[in-house]
Design a protein around this motif. Structure first.
Motif, mmCIF file in Angstrom:
data_model
loop_
_atom_site.group_PDB
_atom_site.id
_atom_site.type_symbol
_atom_site.label_atom_id
_atom_site.label_comp_id
_atom_site.label_asym_id
_atom_site.label_seq_id
_atom_site.Cartn_x
_atom_site.Cartn_y
_atom_site.Cartn_z
ATOM 1 N N GLY A 93 0.776 -1.246 0.000
ATOM 2 C CA GLY A 93 0.000 0.000 0.000
ATOM 3 C C GLY A 93 0.794 1.276 0.000
ATOM 4 O O GLY A 93 0.303 2.312 0.468
ATOM 5 N N PHE A 94 2.026 1.236 -0.554
ATOM 6 C CA PHE A 94 2.868 2.423 -0.524
ATOM 7 C C PHE A 94 3.420 2.716 -1.911
ATOM 8 O O PHE A 94 3.299 1.900 -2.823
ATOM 9 C CB PHE A 94 3.994 2.248 0.501
ATOM 10 N N ALA A 95 4.037 3.885 -2.065
ATOM 11 C CA ALA A 95 4.479 4.328 -3.382
ATOM 12 C C ALA A 95 5.647 3.498 -3.896
ATOM 13 O O ALA A 95 6.449 2.965 -3.121
ATOM 14 C CB ALA A 95 4.878 5.809 -3.328
ATOM 15 N N ALA A 96 5.733 3.403 -5.218
ATOM 16 C CA ALA A 96 6.856 2.718 -5.851
ATOM 17 C C ALA A 96 8.155 3.420 -5.489
ATOM 18 O O ALA A 96 8.217 4.651 -5.425
ATOM 19 C CB ALA A 96 6.659 2.701 -7.361
ATOM 20 N N GLY A 97 9.198 2.642 -5.219
ATOM 21 C CA GLY A 97 10.497 3.210 -4.894
ATOM 22 C C GLY A 97 10.762 3.364 -3.416
ATOM 23 O O GLY A 97 11.899 3.613 -3.013
ATOM 24 N N GLY A 98 9.732 3.230 -2.578
ATOM 25 C CA GLY A 98 9.895 3.350 -1.141
ATOM 26 C C GLY A 98 10.334 2.040 -0.503
ATOM 27 O O GLY A 98 10.568 1.031 -1.180
ATOM 28 N N ALA A 99 10.415 2.046 0.828
ATOM 29 C CA ALA A 99 10.896 0.867 1.549
ATOM 30 C C ALA A 99 9.997 -0.346 1.337
ATOM 31 O O ALA A 99 10.477 -1.460 1.100
ATOM 32 C CB ALA A 99 11.012 1.185 3.037
ATOM 33 N N ALA A 100 8.663 -0.147 1.423
ATOM 34 C CA ALA A 100 7.740 -1.271 1.255
ATOM 35 C C ALA A 100 7.850 -1.860 -0.146
ATOM 36 O O ALA A 100 7.792 -3.085 -0.323
ATOM 37 C CB ALA A 100 6.310 -0.822 1.529
ATOM 38 N N ASP A 101 8.026 -1.003 -1.131
ATOM 39 C CA ASP A 101 8.161 -1.466 -2.512
ATOM 40 C C ASP A 101 9.448 -2.269 -2.679
ATOM 41 O O ASP A 101 9.458 -3.332 -3.310
ATOM 42 C CB ASP A 101 8.160 -0.264 -3.456
ATOM 43 N N THR A 102 10.531 -1.771 -2.090
ATOM 44 C CA THR A 102 11.814 -2.470 -2.172
ATOM 45 C C THR A 102 11.736 -3.837 -1.503
ATOM 46 O O THR A 102 12.178 -4.852 -2.054
ATOM 47 C CB THR A 102 12.925 -1.626 -1.512
ATOM 48 N N LEU A 103 11.159 -3.868 -0.292
ATOM 49 C CA LEU A 103 11.007 -5.141 0.418
ATOM 50 C C LEU A 103 10.148 -6.117 -0.382
ATOM 51 O O LEU A 103 10.450 -7.313 -0.468
ATOM 52 C CB LEU A 103 10.378 -4.903 1.786
ATOM 53 N N SER A 104 9.063 -5.595 -0.961
ATOM 54 C CA SER A 104 8.159 -6.451 -1.743
ATOM 55 C C SER A 104 8.888 -7.110 -2.905
ATOM 56 O O SER A 104 8.682 -8.292 -3.199
ATOM 57 C CB SER A 104 6.973 -5.632 -2.266
ATOM 58 N N ARG A 105 9.734 -6.359 -3.572
ATOM 59 C CA ARG A 105 10.430 -6.888 -4.742
ATOM 60 C C ARG A 105 11.495 -7.914 -4.353
ATOM 61 O O ARG A 105 11.710 -8.900 -5.069
ATOM 62 C CB ARG A 105 11.019 -5.738 -5.566
ATOM 63 N N ILE A 106 12.134 -7.699 -3.211
ATOM 64 C CA ILE A 106 13.107 -8.694 -2.737
ATOM 65 C C ILE A 106 12.394 -10.000 -2.398
ATOM 66 O O ILE A 106 12.835 -11.090 -2.783
ATOM 67 C CB ILE A 106 13.867 -8.153 -1.509
ATOM 68 N N ILE A 107 11.280 -9.892 -1.671
ATOM 69 C CA ILE A 107 10.517 -11.079 -1.288
ATOM 70 C C ILE A 107 9.916 -11.755 -2.517
ATOM 71 O O ILE A 107 9.917 -12.989 -2.632
ATOM 72 C CB ILE A 107 9.408 -10.705 -0.280
ATOM 73 N N ALA A 108 9.419 -10.956 -3.458
ATOM 74 C CA ALA A 108 8.853 -11.520 -4.684
ATOM 75 C C ALA A 108 9.907 -12.305 -5.464
ATOM 76 O O ALA A 108 9.627 -13.397 -5.979
ATOM 77 C CB ALA A 108 8.266 -10.412 -5.557
ATOM 78 N N ASP A 109 11.113 -11.769 -5.536
ATOM 79 C CA ASP A 109 12.190 -12.476 -6.243
ATOM 80 C C ASP A 109 12.470 -13.827 -5.584
ATOM 81 O O ASP A 109 12.577 -14.857 -6.259
ATOM 82 C CB ASP A 109 13.474 -11.634 -6.229
#
Length: 326
Positions: free
Chosen positions: A39-55
């Motif tokens: 629920g947060f903007a692209a490029g922020g901490a939540a987005d970064t964490l999401s992409r690491i976990i998704a990978d």
């Protein structure tokens, strides 16, 4: 009579097959791509964490995982989308500490933070940082507090949004330091940093990883981190407590969950896969580097208890700080 018996037998077999559907679908889960909402903007901490976990999960589960940002309302828009998704394991979500703050800061929610979801696992815990532009007159948190006391209500601070942990960290500082800064919500970490650099706000409460490079290069000054001890990412930035605000401690977290009603076998598979990748040195390093925090997985039950206890904690903070609900 024979045709009635045959019809009844057929109906019984059909009903048995349908009842077995979720269990059977869990057996070969996942069989198609998974969507991961935050629920947060692209490029922020939540987005970064999401992409690491998704990978990591994509590699572990053998299916693509598509990250989808739905920013706004301190993460509530994303949480609402997760709660309303089909509970089949093909939509999961990442939430942060703000997920347990919303009941205290909003008059009503379209979902229940603990009961509208099936938890999967916590991921990481991390501190925040209170920062100003490098050319700002206050060179320490103590000086900022002194300035704020001289002009109550004249200073403002930015955050990733109303009801976020960043927001509450600033409000708690107000209450504990006896000052009155005005909160200015933005739609994400990156936007609040841009606002700080552009002079829209003199102070922000931000995520260390997003500010680290600017702090190290001298564009931004980190006045204090919100944890009781200094962080490895910003070892030269003192804590709020070191600045004289005794007992101050704000740390946030991130975790993954699914819509309520997701098959238990699917939740078990996702929990197992998540804990496996959290034990991988590369994933641990990427997560710790991303937020300057501590990787810590959990059982679904432990994550639910965390959220329930955080709701009680932050409701008390909001009540003591007299923050009006919206």
């Amino acid at each position: 009579m024979r045709w009635m018996k045959r019809f009844a037998a057929t109906g019984f077999l059909l009903g048995s097959f349908m009842a077995a559907g979720p269990a059977q679908s869990a057996d070969n889960y996942p069989s198609r791509p998974i969507r991961l909402i935050h629920g947060f903007a692209a490029g922020g901490a939540a987005d970064t964490l999401s992409r690491i976990i998704a990978d990591g999960l994509s590699r572990k589960l053998g299916q693509p995982i598509v990250v989808e940002a739905k920013p706004g309302a301190g993460g509530n828009i994303g949480a609402d989308a997760i709660a309303k998704a089909e509970p089949d394991g093909y939509t999961i979500g990442l939430v942060t500490g703000a997920h347990a703050i919303s009941p205290a800061t909003y008059k009503s929610l379209s979902y229940q933070p603990a009961d509208s979801f099936d938890m999967i696992s916590t991921l990481v815990y991390y501190a925040l940082v209170i920062a100003v532009r490098n050319d700002y007159p206050a060179k320490s948190l103590g000086e900022l507090i002194a300035m704020a006391k001289q002009k109550p209500g004249a200073l403002s601070f930015g955050s990733v949004g109303f009801g976020s942990t960043h927001h509450l960290a600033g409000e708690l500082l107000d209450a504990m330091a006896g000052i009155d800064m005005v909160h200015v919500p933005y739609r994400g970490d990156s936007q609040s940093v841009t606002a700080l650099l552009g002079g829209e706000v003199p102070v922000i409460v931000g995520t260390p990883v997003l500010l680290a490079a600017q702090i190290q290069s001298g564009g931004i000054r980190g006045l204090a981190v919100t944890s009781p001890t200094r962080t490895a990412l910003l070892p030269d930035v003192p804590t709020v407590e070191e600045a004289g605000v005794k007992g101050y401690d704000v740390r946030t977290w991130a975790g993954v969950l699914a819509p309520k009603g997701t098959p238990s076998a699917v939740i078990a598979a996702l929990n197992s896969a998540t804990l496996d990748i959290l034990n991988e040195p590369e994933i641990r390093q990427r997560l710790e580097t991303a937020v300057g925090g501590e990787v810590r997985g959990s059982s679904p039950e432990e994550m639910k208890k965390l959220i329930q206890s955080e709701i009680v904690k932050w409701s008390g903070v909001v009540e003591r700080a007299k923050i009006p609900k919206i």
